[in-house]
Enzyme design. Structure first.
Site, PDB file in Angstrom:
ATOM      1  N   LEU A 212     -31.363 -57.802  72.401  1.00  3.05           N
ATOM      2  CA  LEU A 212     -31.969 -56.691  71.643  1.00  3.05           C
ATOM      3  C   LEU A 212     -30.920 -55.684  71.420  1.00  3.05           C
ATOM      4  O   LEU A 212     -31.376 -54.812  70.308  1.00  3.05           O
ATOM      5  CB  LEU A 212     -32.894 -56.138  72.974  1.00  3.05           C
ATOM      6  CG  LEU A 212     -34.245 -56.961  73.133  1.00  3.05           C
ATOM      7  CD1 LEU A 212     -34.652 -56.042  74.301  1.00  3.05           C
ATOM      8  CD2 LEU A 212     -35.024 -56.716  71.879  1.00  3.05           C
ATOM      9  N   GLY A 213     -29.751 -55.700  71.907  1.00  7.48           N
ATOM     10  CA  GLY A 213     -28.793 -54.625  71.650  1.00  7.48           C
ATOM     11  C   GLY A 213     -27.484 -54.692  72.593  1.00  7.48           C
ATOM     12  O   GLY A 213     -27.689 -55.329  73.622  1.00  7.48           O
TER      13      GLY A 213
ATOM     14  N   GLY B 101     -24.624 -52.164  74.381  1.00  9.44           N
ATOM     15  CA  GLY B 101     -24.142 -50.709  74.377  1.00  9.44           C
ATOM     16  C   GLY B 101     -22.893 -50.656  74.998  1.00  9.44           C
ATOM     17  O   GLY B 101     -22.017 -51.746  75.213  1.00  9.44           O
ATOM     18  N   GLY B 102     -22.312 -49.630  75.377  1.00 15.03           N
ATOM     19  CA  GLY B 102     -21.127 -49.545  76.153  1.00 15.03           C
ATOM     20  C   GLY B 102     -21.021 -49.834  77.420  1.00 15.03           C
ATOM     21  O   GLY B 102     -20.060 -50.426  77.719  1.00 15.03           O
ATOM     22  N   MET B 103     -21.953 -49.999  78.034  1.00 13.08           N
ATOM     23  CA  MET B 103     -21.973 -50.635  79.612  1.00 13.08           C
ATOM     24  C   MET B 103     -22.648 -51.877  79.662  1.00 13.08           C
ATOM     25  O   MET B 103     -22.222 -52.775  80.466  1.00 13.08           O
ATOM     26  CB  MET B 103     -22.906 -49.776  80.469  1.00 13.08           C
ATOM     27  CG  MET B 103     -22.450 -48.302  80.438  1.00 13.08           C
ATOM     28  SD  MET B 103     -23.425 -47.195  81.142  1.00 13.08           S
ATOM     29  CE  MET B 103     -25.149 -47.375  80.529  1.00 13.08           C
TER      30      MET B 103
ATOM     31  N   VAL C 118     -28.569 -55.981  76.247  1.00 16.41           N
ATOM     32  CA  VAL C 118     -29.833 -56.259  76.797  1.00 16.41           C
ATOM     33  C   VAL C 118     -30.465 -56.958  75.951  1.00 16.41           C
ATOM     34  O   VAL C 118     -30.105 -57.304  74.663  1.00 16.41           O
ATOM     35  CB  VAL C 118     -30.424 -54.729  76.364  1.00 16.41           C
ATOM     36  CG1 VAL C 118     -32.067 -54.805  76.796  1.00 16.41           C
ATOM     37  CG2 VAL C 118     -30.069 -53.491  77.024  1.00 16.41           C
TER      38      VAL C 118
ATOM     39  N   LYS D  12     -30.851 -56.409  81.467  1.00 20.58           N
ATOM     40  CA  LYS D  12     -29.957 -55.497  81.210  1.00 20.58           C
ATOM     41  C   LYS D  12     -28.661 -56.234  81.912  1.00 20.58           C
ATOM     42  O   LYS D  12     -28.575 -56.092  83.237  1.00 20.58           O
ATOM     43  CB  LYS D  12     -29.940 -54.007  81.476  1.00 20.58           C
ATOM     44  CG  LYS D  12     -28.636 -53.308  80.637  1.00 20.58           C
ATOM     45  CD  LYS D  12     -29.405 -51.759  81.072  1.00 20.58           C
ATOM     46  CE  LYS D  12     -28.500 -50.770  79.936  1.00 20.58           C
ATOM     47  NZ  LYS D  12     -29.109 -49.471  79.826  1.00 20.58           N
TER      48      LYS D  12
ATOM     49  N   ASP E 127     -26.762 -38.487  83.663  1.00 24.02           N
ATOM     50  CA  ASP E 127     -26.799 -38.690  82.132  1.00 24.02           C
ATOM     51  C   ASP E 127     -28.230 -38.209  81.584  1.00 24.02           C
ATOM     52  O   ASP E 127     -28.981 -39.055  80.937  1.00 24.02           O
ATOM     53  CB  ASP E 127     -26.639 -39.942  81.750  1.00 24.02           C
ATOM     54  CG  ASP E 127     -26.461 -40.325  80.141  1.00 24.02           C
ATOM     55  OD1 ASP E 127     -25.773 -39.279  79.785  1.00 24.02           O
ATOM     56  OD2 ASP E 127     -26.177 -41.358  79.729  1.00 24.02           O
TER      57      ASP E 127
END
Length: 794
Positions: free
Chosen positions: A22-23, A25-27, A30, A45, A138
């Protein structure tokens, strides 16, 4: 599917069937998956390996399980978590929905009653988490889902696990250095931005205040052109009272929002329970309507995950680069640029350090396979531009920005990796540490950025990043000062100061390759400008060679050696060898690409020269060091349109007046060229090169008296100072004084004048072809096939 995804799918095959990514990210990454037991779609995730290694499986699973106990209708639920091999993951529902960020982007400020209801629900969720000892860290509109008119807060898991890791000994700097941003600059409390290890629930209250301000006014309390400016604003600037921005906000509500935004944690409400009490105390007339009864946990649990997915989606850089190529992540490698860092408070005394850290970071990132990094010369040409402008002009997906402050022997550095096209911060970190740890700072930042871009570091690269060129902070500081001064020098005294600083650095650590490069570069600026090149060559060539001996992987040192051998000593074969070594180390090296182009042009290889020019400009699209030679070589081969295109870029950078005058001269528009050069000469009367071009333009326009006056002045100046013999020869030849022009060319050969390598192909000297003296010069330079330069070692 990547190998690690295949491994994950295999490890989880008994519970989940991975469908697609799905994508990223920085961490984490997913994946969409099917829960085989419950026959439902979920999102899995997976933490990035290096972040997982720092957190540790046991600690991560223990901490994240605490968030699984956050059963609340306004908190996104956690279905599952675990370890698969060396991978750590957790599982959430997969649903559709809308984030508060998207809602604000579409609708702007919300009606006060609706805003109060949503904020009350967010406050209720945070109160529940804080009661359980969990700080979100956050809170922002992108982490709040609006479903059926109600709010759900998401993504407690990783932030809480990381904070647990910090308590166990991994600092925020360590975690963010691995690609994990524990906060978003626009919503980050001052103590969080300062990397205070004592950050508590009051940081969430501050972020809640920022969200409330934005929901009620339609704009955040702080806006800036870069992440580091946002962080500085959070720490030092008071926002405009919300009552002034939107007078309709009830007085009690406006006062509550501004209390939440207090710089000192002690001045804010001390708990979310206090915030809730204040909100519940608003009258019906103030609030517009009371918060509605919350929906059941079951419906919102299914609605919640989309916020995670929307967040991840926004963190994915998409679109296309300036040349039309698909941008990261659809095409590797990620293309980024490091802009000059800013000195906090405009402290000019630390400006050299701000530039130096950005320079060191650029060099470190450029060593990482899988990253495409814009050379420093192009990125620094955009000093003062916004990240969005820089990304557009450079055609990059990511922009690295930072600030630097220094006091009492400590450095305070903030740095962020932005995706300007999508207004997203992909990674950010703050550091407050002793100056002696500056080398580990470079390593941490570079590693964090690589991790945020999902670039895996091999052990060899990681070791190289962690191994500085010197252990001496003093030597490193002297090199940064030398480089900073040399680049800005407008007189001989400044260049000699840069030389002295480089020599001091060598005195402190004679094994520091960068100090020798600084020395060679400073002498390079001295040559042809303030002293005859043959006086500088004994200093700069040995310095560059020593740098190459100390660091055989340094493309910069080999590029300099090639330039010195080609431009000054005319040892063509040796220079070509050095250029090729440099390009084998770093194909983007501007010195090697342009140096090779000059040499190819000098031997009449027009097409090959243009190819290397285009290559240099492609890698350094805004570098004057690439664009100025590009203009000259394009003019030399008669490509006026190309020359004008390159010159336009220079003029956009306020560095193109001389090149425009040269183009006007090539087009025969002599009067316009005279006008242009007179303005330049007036602005910088000590720049002898500008006066030589002016003299040539005056001669071509037919103003013989004025041309002679300029040349007489230059000849008198040359009795006590060095002047560029090659340009002097061009000016005398335009005046029709062939013998005088040849005399100056002879002097140029004796002094190793830099432009002599162009003599046989330069159209300015075409009228001398066939003259015995000219032909002799060409032969002695070794510019004809079968000829060799008449100097030792040629």
């Amino acid at each position: 599917m990547p190998l690690y995804a295949v491994a994950l799918a295999s490890a989880l095959a008994h519970r989940y069937r991975l469908e697609r990514e799905l994508g990223v990210g920085g961490m984490a990454t997913v994946y969409l998956a099917e829960d085989l037991k419950h026959h439902r779609q979920v999102a899995i995730k997976v933490l990035k390996p290096n972040l997982a290694a720092v957190l540790g499986a046991e600690r991560f699973l223990r901490e994240i399980q605490l968030t699984a106990g956050l059963q609340h209708p306004h908190i996104l639920p956690l279905f599952d978590s675990g370890q698969a091999g060396d991978m750590l993951y957790y599982v959430m529902p997969y649903v559709d929905g809308e984030s508060l960020r998207d809602k604000l982007a579409r609708d702007g400020a919300l009606p006060i009653g609706e805003a109060v209801q949503l904020l009350r629900e967010v406050a209720d969720a945070l109160a529940k988490a804080h009661q359980s000892g969990i700080v979100h860290r956050d809170i922002k509109p992108g982490n709040i889902l609006v479903s059926d008119g109600h709010a759900v807060v998401m993504d407690f898991g990783i932030a809480h696990a990381a904070s647990g890791a910090a308590v166990a000994g991994a600092t925020d700097a360590t975690l963010t250095g691995l690609g994990m941003s524990l906060g978003t600059p626009a919503y980050m409390a001052p103590e969080q931005a300062a990397a205070d290890p004592r950050v508590d629930a009051r940081a969430d209250i501050y972020a809640f205040g920022v969200v409330a301000y934005e929901v009620l006014s339609g704009q955040p309390p702080f806006t800036a052109g870069s992440a580091q400016q946002l962080i500085a604003a959070q720490m030092t600037t008071s926002p405009e009272p919300i009552a002034r921005v939107r007078p309709a906000v009830p007085t009690a509500l406006a006062a509550l929002v501004m209390r939440c935004l207090a710089k000192q944690p002690a001045d804010r409400p001390q708990s979310m329970a206090e915030v809730i009490a204040a909100m519940d105390g608003l009258s019906r007339d103030d609030a517009g309507r009371r918060p509605r009864r919350r929906l059941g946990a079951g419906i919102l649990a299914l609605a919640g995950l989309v916020a995670v997915l929307l967040l991840v989606w926004r963190l994915l850089p998409t679109g296309r680069t300036a040349d039309g190529a698909a941008a990261w992540p659809t095409v590797a490698p990620p293309h980024i640029a490091v802009l000059p860092f800013e000195s906090l408070g405009g402290d000019s005394a630390n400006a050299y350090l701000a530039d130096g850290i950005a320079t060191d970071l650029t060099a470190a990132l450029a060593r990482i396979p899988g990253l495409a990094v814009v050379p420093r010369s192009s990125a620094f040409a955009l000093r003062g531009r916004t990240a969005r402008d820089a990304a557009k002009l450079l055609g990059v997906s990511g922009i690295v920005e930072g600030t630097i402050g220094r006091a009492n022997g400590r450095l305070r550095v903030t740095v962020a990796l932005d995706d300007p096209a999508h207004e997203a911060v992909l990674w950010s970190a703050s550091y407050d540490q002793d100056e002696s740890s500056i080398f580990s700072l470079h390593d941490s930042i570079a590693t964090g950025i690589a991790s945020a871009l999902d670039v895996t570091l091999s052990p060899a690269i990681a070791k190289r990043l962690a191994t500085p060129g010197t252990r001496s902070v003093a030597a490193h500081d002297l090199v940064l000062r030398s480089t900073y001064i040399a680049e800005r020098a407008h007189n001989e005294a400044a260049v000699r100061q840069a030389i002295a600083l480089a020599n001091q650095a060598i005195g402190v650590d004679s094994t520091y390759a960068a100090a020798w490069i600084a020395l060679a570069t400073a002498w390079y600026r001295m040559a042809d400008g303030y002293v005859a090149p043959h006086e500088a060559l004994p200093h700069m060539l040995p310095a560059a060679r020593r740098a190459a001996e100390l660091d055989p992987q340094s493309a910069e040192s080999y590029g300099l050696i090639g330039a010195f051998l080609s431009s000054y000593q005319h040892q063509w074969a040796d220079a070509r060898r050095e250029f090729r070594i440099s390009l084998s180390r770093d194909s983007t090296n501007g010195q090697a690409n342009i140096g090779y182009a000059w040499q190819l042009w000098g031997f009449g290889h027009r097409d090959s020269a243009l190819a290397y020019v285009a290559r240099a400009v492609r890698f350094s699209p805004l570098s004057p060091d690439a664009l100025m030679p590009a203009v000259q070589i394009s003019l030399g081969v008669g490509r006026l349109d190309d020359a004008e295109a390159y010159c336009r870029r220079l003029r956009e950078l306020d560095a193109g007046s001389r090149c425009h005058a040269e183009i006007l001269l090539a087009r025969g528009e002599y009067r316009d060229a005279v006008h242009e050069m007179r303005a330049l000469a007036h602005a910088s009367p000590t720049n002898t090169r500008d006066r030589m071009v002016l003299a040539r333009a005056l001669a071509l326009v037919g103003d013989t008296a004025a041309a002679k006056h300029e040349l007489d002045t230059l000849v008198a100046y040359a009795r006590t100072h060095y002047v560029d013999e090659y340009r002097m020869a061009a000016a005398f030849l335009a005046l029709g004084e062939r013998s005088e022009a040849l005399d100056w060319l002879e002097r140029g050969l004796d002094s190793d004048a830099v432009w002599m390598c162009d003599l046989d192909v330069d159209p300015r000297f075409r009228s001398l072809h066939g003259d015995p003296r000219f032909e002799s010069l060409v032969q002695r330079l070794g510019l004809r096939p079968g000829a060799s330069a008449s100097r030792s070692g040629a």
